[in-house]
Each structure stands twice: as structure tokens, then as C-alpha cells.
Enzyme design. Structure first.
Site, mmCIF file in Angstrom:
data_model
loop_
_atom_site.group_PDB
_atom_site.id
_atom_site.type_symbol
_atom_site.label_atom_id
_atom_site.label_comp_id
_atom_site.label_asym_id
_atom_site.label_seq_id
_atom_site.Cartn_x
_atom_site.Cartn_y
_atom_site.Cartn_z
ATOM 1 N N ASN A 131 0.824 -1.205 0.000
ATOM 2 C CA ASN A 131 0.000 0.000 0.000
ATOM 3 C C ASN A 131 0.860 1.258 0.000
ATOM 4 O OD1 ASN A 131 -2.064 -1.817 0.193
ATOM 5 N ND2 ASN A 131 -2.430 -1.480 2.387
ATOM 6 N N VAL A 132 0.351 2.285 -0.629
ATOM 7 C CA VAL A 132 1.081 3.562 -0.720
ATOM 8 C C VAL A 132 0.382 4.640 0.104
ATOM 9 C CG1 VAL A 132 2.006 3.023 -3.013
ATOM 10 C CG2 VAL A 132 -0.193 4.210 -2.835
ATOM 11 N N CYS A 134 11.073 14.646 -8.557
ATOM 12 C CA CYS A 134 11.247 15.172 -9.912
ATOM 13 C C CYS A 134 11.777 14.062 -10.818
ATOM 14 C CB CYS A 134 12.262 16.326 -9.897
ATOM 15 S SG CYS A 134 12.720 16.874 -11.555
ATOM 16 N N CYS A 176 15.636 15.471 -11.967
ATOM 17 C CA CYS A 176 16.800 15.554 -11.044
ATOM 18 C C CYS A 176 16.594 14.705 -9.785
ATOM 19 C CB CYS A 176 17.019 17.025 -10.645
ATOM 20 S SG CYS A 176 15.709 17.674 -9.568
ATOM 21 N N SER A 231 -4.734 -9.674 -3.040
ATOM 22 C CA SER A 231 -5.168 -10.708 -4.003
ATOM 23 C C SER A 231 -4.005 -11.628 -4.358
ATOM 24 C CB SER A 231 -5.709 -10.018 -5.266
ATOM 25 O OG SER A 231 -4.712 -9.134 -5.790
ATOM 26 N N HIS A 245 5.905 -0.427 -2.627
ATOM 27 C CA HIS A 245 5.460 0.315 -3.811
ATOM 28 C C HIS A 245 5.509 1.818 -3.610
ATOM 29 C CE1 HIS A 245 3.019 -3.489 -5.123
ATOM 30 N NE2 HIS A 245 4.313 -3.644 -5.234
ATOM 31 N N CYS A 285 14.193 22.582 -11.525
ATOM 32 C CA CYS A 285 15.130 22.245 -12.621
ATOM 33 C C CYS A 285 14.407 22.187 -13.957
ATOM 34 C CB CYS A 285 15.799 20.895 -12.329
ATOM 35 S SG CYS A 285 14.747 19.479 -12.725
ATOM 36 N N ASN A 296 -8.462 -12.686 4.640
ATOM 37 C CA ASN A 296 -9.092 -12.053 3.485
ATOM 38 C C ASN A 296 -10.595 -12.275 3.586
ATOM 39 O OD1 ASN A 296 -9.803 -11.252 0.744
ATOM 40 N ND2 ASN A 296 -7.633 -11.516 0.272
ATOM 41 N N CYS A 347 9.408 21.059 -11.358
ATOM 42 C CA CYS A 347 10.533 21.235 -10.427
ATOM 43 C C CYS A 347 11.320 22.494 -10.818
ATOM 44 C CB CYS A 347 11.434 20.003 -10.529
ATOM 45 S SG CYS A 347 12.955 20.095 -9.574
#
Ligand code: APR
Length: 247
Positions: free
Chosen positions: A104-105, A129, A132, A191, A121, A152, A215, A150
Site C-alpha cells: 500500500n502507498v 522530480c 533531477c 489478491s 510500492h 530544474c 481475506n 521542479c
């Protein structure tokens, strides 16, 4: 519903030094209100991953991909960790040798108090960026609907792993090492389809771990697991903690 075996209770309450490794997926955040990917109302039922969660999509339509992640961030910023997350944070406190690996993020494990979290993940709340690699924890314009730029001149993207991209190697190596040495391995709310994360429970069991799946439905892993606890992780985990004297 589920009933926890005597074997699992003995393993978890027998010794505080038992090596426990947990792999979580989107299902553990479902009860917080964060959509999963492959459920009936999952994210991939509405969008195509190849159109959004990959670098080609971002390069060809950065604003579409950026706005999709902003939409997901808005959901995540409004939700709270649930009892599944807090149970795992408690398990980390009670056990001497505990490793939490997540696909999970959403950052909800850390918000629930978990300290040592291997985020395979990445984390949707961070950005970098593409030119850079400068990291951005806060954005020049938090509400920006189009992909910010960014200093840059490069585009800024979410610091998550997209399809076809390499996972952070050090984190992945730590996850494999933990799986290889686990005495008990939990696969929770996933899953078990996306590799390399999906190989972790298999490696653990091949190396002698007692494999437990939590689950709401069976998965490709269920027949291979030693124990299947059917139910929402926000209910199963608190019961497991109580029955194993970890609450
Ligand atoms: N408790 C436990 N499990 C649940 C719950 C719940 N309350 N709600 C749903 N689930 C289960 C579903 O049955 C399903 O097996 O969670 C699983 C979610 O599966 P996916 O949506 O495929 O999510 P995940 O396994 O995390 O996907 C892996 O795929 O798209 C990529 O990068 C993305 O990290 C993600 C990876």
C-alpha cells in the site's frame, strides 16, 4: 467466519521471540474507506492501470495521471487507520521480531503507529522530480491539478512504483530476507497476484513458515496457506490479538 487454530495461538503466544512477518495489500485499508484495486468497486474497475499507473501514461498525459493521484490523496487525507492497522502496530510493540511489509502507498500503517514499515510500492504522499530526482514532501502548490514542475524544469511525479518499474531494491531485499526467515507469515488483504510481492508468502512457506491468510474471500494463495481466516482484517486482527494474548 473464522476460528483461530490452536497451532497459531501456540506459535504467537508461545514465545515473544517468534519471527512474525506480515504482508498487507489494499484490503487492509478497505475498512478505512480507501478503494482496493481489483474488487467489484475497485480502482481498476473504473480505470485502466496502463492508462494511469505507468511512466508512459505520465509522460504522454501528466495532468491526467497527476489529477488521478491528487484524487486518491484527497481520499487518503480524509480517512483514518482502522483496527486492522492499529492491531499490527500493537503486534510490532509486543513481539521482539516483527516485520511489516506493505504494497500500500497510503501511509496508513505509519499513521496507525507502525514504525518499521517496508513500503514496497512507495508512498503516495511523497513526490519526486523525474529529471533531477529531487524529493518533494510538500508541493509548491498542494492543490495543483496539473503536474507541478521542479525548479530544474522537470515534471514532478508521485513517488510510487508504477507498473513495469523496479521496486526500491534495498526495501525489496529486506522483505525477501524477512520472508526467508519467518516462523509465521501473514498475507493480509491482498489478491496475491502482483509480483514480486506475491512471491513473499510462497518463499516464506517454502522455507518452513506457518502461512496464514486473512481475506474476505479466497485468493490464489488460499489453498497453499496453512490457515485461512475469512473475514475483514479490521475484525479478524483484533480477535487474533485478544485470543493470542497480544492485545
Ligand atoms: N479485509 C481483508 N481483505 C480484504 C478486505 C478486508 N476488509 N476488503 C477487501 N479485501 C481483499 C480482497 O478480497 C482482495 O483479495 O483485499 C484484496 C485486495 O486486492 P487488490 O485490490 O488486488 O489489491 P492488492 O492485492 O493490494 O494489489 C497489489 O497491485 O495495482 C497494484 O500496486 C498496486 O499494490 C497494488 C498491487
Amino acid at each position: 467466519m473464522f476460528s483461530i487454530s490452536r497451532e497459531l495461538k501456540t506459535l504467537l503466544s508461545g514465545s515473544p521471540a517468534v519471527r512474525v512477518v506480515v504482508l498487507t495489500g489494499a484490503g487492509i485499508s478497505a475498512e478505512s474507506g480507501v478503494p482496493t484495486f481489483r474488487g467489484t468497486d475497485g480502482l481498476w474497475s473504473k480505470f485502466k492501470p496502463e492508462e494511469l499507473a505507468n511512466v508512459d501514461a505520465f509522460m504522454s498525459n501528466p495532468d491526467l495521471v497527476w489529477s488521478w493521484y491528487q484524487h486518491r490523496r484527497e481520499i487518503i487525507n480524509k480517512v483514518q487507520p482502522n483496527e486492522g492497522h492499529t492491531s499490527l502496530a500493537r503486534m510490532e510493540e509486543k513481539l521482539a521480531d516483527f516485520t511489516l511489509i506493505t504494497q500500500n502507498v497510503d501511509g496508513l500503517h505509519r499513521r496507525a503507529g507502525s514504525r518499521n514499515v517496508l513500503e514496497l510500492h512507495g508512498n503516495i504522499l511523497y513526490n519526486k522530480c523525474i529529471k533531477c530526482s529531487k524529493m518533494y514532501q510538500t508541493l509548491p502548490d498542494e492543490e495543483a491539478k496539473s503536474a507541478p514542475v521542479c525548479e530544474c524544469g522537470g515534471r514532478i511525479r508521485p513517488d510510487v512504483v508504477w507498473f513495469g518499474e523496479m521496486l526500491p531494491q534495498q526495501i525489496l531485499q529486506s522483505a525477501f530476507r524477512a520472508a526467508e526467515n519467518a516462523a509465521v507469515f501473514f498475507s493480509i488483504g491482498t489478491s496475491a497476484l502482483v509480483h514480486p510481492a506475491a512471491s513473499l508468502p510462497v518463499i516464506a512457506k517454502q522455507r518452513g513458515a506457518y502461512l496464514v491468510e486473512i481475506n474476505v474471500e479466497t485468493t490464489v494463495l488460499t489453498d497453499y496457506a496453512d490457515e485461512f481466516l475469512e473475514g475483514p482484517s479490521g475484525e479478524v486482527l483484533p480477535s487474533l490479538m485478544k485470543e493470542c494474548g497480544l492485545a
